[in-house]
Design a protein around this motif. Sequence first.
Motif, PDB file in Angstrom:
ATOM      1  N   ILE A 229       0.848  -1.206   0.000  1.00 38.57           N
ATOM      2  CA  ILE A 229       0.000   0.000   0.000  1.00 38.57           C
ATOM      3  C   ILE A 229       0.874   1.243   0.000  1.00 38.57           C
ATOM      4  O   ILE A 229       0.638   2.197  -0.760  1.00 38.57           O
ATOM      5  CB  ILE A 229      -0.946   0.005   1.227  1.00 38.57           C
ATOM      6  N   ARG A 230       1.912   1.229   0.834  1.00 40.04           N
ATOM      7  CA  ARG A 230       2.799   2.397   0.941  1.00 40.04           C
ATOM      8  C   ARG A 230       3.565   2.618  -0.365  1.00 40.04           C
ATOM      9  O   ARG A 230       3.760   3.755  -0.806  1.00 40.04           O
ATOM     10  CB  ARG A 230       3.757   2.225   2.121  1.00 40.04           C
ATOM     11  N   GLN A 231       3.998   1.523  -0.975  1.00 38.76           N
ATOM     12  CA  GLN A 231       4.697   1.654  -2.264  1.00 38.76           C
ATOM     13  C   GLN A 231       3.733   2.128  -3.355  1.00 38.76           C
ATOM     14  O   GLN A 231       4.100   2.957  -4.199  1.00 38.76           O
ATOM     15  CB  GLN A 231       5.322   0.306  -2.651  1.00 38.76           C
ATOM     16  N   ALA A 232       2.504   1.629  -3.328  1.00 42.38           N
ATOM     17  CA  ALA A 232       1.495   2.048  -4.309  1.00 42.38           C
ATOM     18  C   ALA A 232       1.254   3.556  -4.212  1.00 42.38           C
ATOM     19  O   ALA A 232       1.174   4.255  -5.234  1.00 42.38           O
ATOM     20  CB  ALA A 232       0.184   1.291  -4.071  1.00 42.38           C
ATOM     21  N   ILE A 233       1.157   4.055  -2.985  1.00 40.97           N
ATOM     22  CA  ILE A 233       0.951   5.491  -2.770  1.00 40.97           C
ATOM     23  C   ILE A 233       2.121   6.280  -3.359  1.00 40.97           C
ATOM     24  O   ILE A 233       1.928   7.325  -3.988  1.00 40.97           O
ATOM     25  CB  ILE A 233       0.778   5.783  -1.249  1.00 40.97           C
ATOM     26  N   ALA A 278       0.962   1.154  -9.419  1.00 44.38           N
ATOM     27  CA  ALA A 278       0.292   1.462  -8.154  1.00 44.38           C
ATOM     28  C   ALA A 278      -1.001   0.662  -8.015  1.00 44.38           C
ATOM     29  O   ALA A 278      -1.281   0.072  -6.954  1.00 44.38           O
ATOM     30  CB  ALA A 278       0.004   2.959  -8.069  1.00 44.38           C
ATOM     31  N   LYS A 279      -1.789   0.600  -9.095  1.00 44.52           N
ATOM     32  CA  LYS A 279      -3.058  -0.146  -9.050  1.00 44.52           C
ATOM     33  C   LYS A 279      -2.816  -1.640  -8.859  1.00 44.52           C
ATOM     34  O   LYS A 279      -3.576  -2.333  -8.173  1.00 44.52           O
ATOM     35  CB  LYS A 279      -3.844   0.106 -10.343  1.00 44.52           C
ATOM     36  N   GLU A 280      -1.760  -2.132  -9.493  1.00 45.41           N
ATOM     37  CA  GLU A 280      -1.389  -3.549  -9.372  1.00 45.41           C
ATOM     38  C   GLU A 280      -1.072  -3.890  -7.909  1.00 45.41           C
ATOM     39  O   GLU A 280      -1.541  -4.902  -7.372  1.00 45.41           O
ATOM     40  CB  GLU A 280      -0.153  -3.771 -10.253  1.00 45.41           C
ATOM     41  N   LEU A 281      -0.295  -3.020  -7.248  1.00 42.48           N
ATOM     42  CA  LEU A 281       0.061  -3.243  -5.850  1.00 42.48           C
ATOM     43  C   LEU A 281      -1.172  -3.135  -4.949  1.00 42.48           C
ATOM     44  O   LEU A 281      -1.321  -3.898  -3.978  1.00 42.48           O
ATOM     45  CB  LEU A 281       1.121  -2.235  -5.409  1.00 42.48           C
TER      46      LEU A 281
END
Length: 456
Positions: A229-233, A278-281
Amino acid sequence: VQTAMLEGLLGSDEEGQIIPQLAEEYSVSDNALEYTFKLRQGVTFHDGEPFNAEAVKTSFERIMKDESLRLNSRGFNLITSIDVIDDYQIKVTLKEPYAGMLTRFVSAKILSPKLINDSSSDIAKTPVGTGPFKFVEWVQGDHLTVERFDDYWKKADRVKKITYKPVPENGSRVAMLKTGEAHVIYPAPVQNLKELESNSDVEIHKIPSTIARYVSINTMKEPYDDVRIRQAINYAVNKEAFISVVNSGYGLPLDSIIPSKTQFYSKQETYDHNIEKAKELMKEAGFEDGFKAEIWGNTNSDTLKGMQFIQQQLKEIGITVEIKSMEEGTLSDEIYGAQTPEEAKVQMWYVSWSAYPSDTTNATKPLFSSSSFPPDGANTAYYKNDNVDKWITEVNQTADPDKQAEVYNNIQSTIYKDAPWIFLGVDEILAGSRSNVEGVFISPTGGINVTDANLK
């Protein structure tokens, strides 16, 4: 303003690197516990008192013992003894190694022992140091004036008097520079740069800083406890656009946990803007449809602009962000009032941080060690990584720069991958001066140095 009047055993140059000041030479023992200083001779305080080892001891002991200075005493609370070897040599011994101690000797200004021992004096309002300028008057909210100290140890041509004036309104500050009422303004407002640059009597100075802009993410609160989630953000937020929109194009992406002007900086592989990634994560983490989030910040208009930018960017991956602006005091109470991570209500906090370029310790331990959770430190992401904790302890116990560089590299790469922050940008400091001004510079930390200030 203090730097015009007061000096430490060590100082810093235009790049923010440590240089000798009231100490001519210094050495650190192999075990990083003993700091020995050879002091400059022929130095006098503004009140005529001689500068010597006893004066240094008096100033250091005040920092160690005065309860009102406890927030500024980091490092000095580790001192076990201060030994006066002779009039111009002094040795400071610590109970445990502290890699940031040299920087503390920069920030600890040496005051006249007569001033310190006069219990009736208000030191903050009548400072007496050894600097190139001596205190004249301070009318709070209006101006502070210093005048040239003709017995200063470093001889040079300097202006006779400097007046510092707080001018919060951007337009007024710019007008004062254009008319010559002000010789230097800082900061120079971004929106007025073109106007100032077209003025032949004005020079604009752009200084890469150690001021990092980021959003701390509470890594112990769902769903932010999932690194995906943090990486996606981070992938969702366009850092180049942030600099363009929020900082008006002045700045650089934050490509590590510390700015590039900080010692032992190691560039990392950045989270380049990638909505698909980001959506993938988000999908992998079970939040394909997004979630509701909250971001906190102060009431400053630039902060609000930054939070609105984050709000718009995260909407692209289904995260609906509610903005909560609070007065600085209220915000601080909310952030640092929590006694345990479980009590913390913060989800994301839009904030900035600056450390001395030469002090990587204080750019890492207070922000990323699990011993620095609020209220004991500024690790508002509640980030905990056992390896990072071990490395932070390890790096504090060595004075070997090669070993420090290796450990700090490990710290930076691990934390950057763990993404406890949205890594946004590093400010470029903007200042303006009249073209006849010389000898004034702004340091990467935002300090104003007027040691050799003069008019051509």
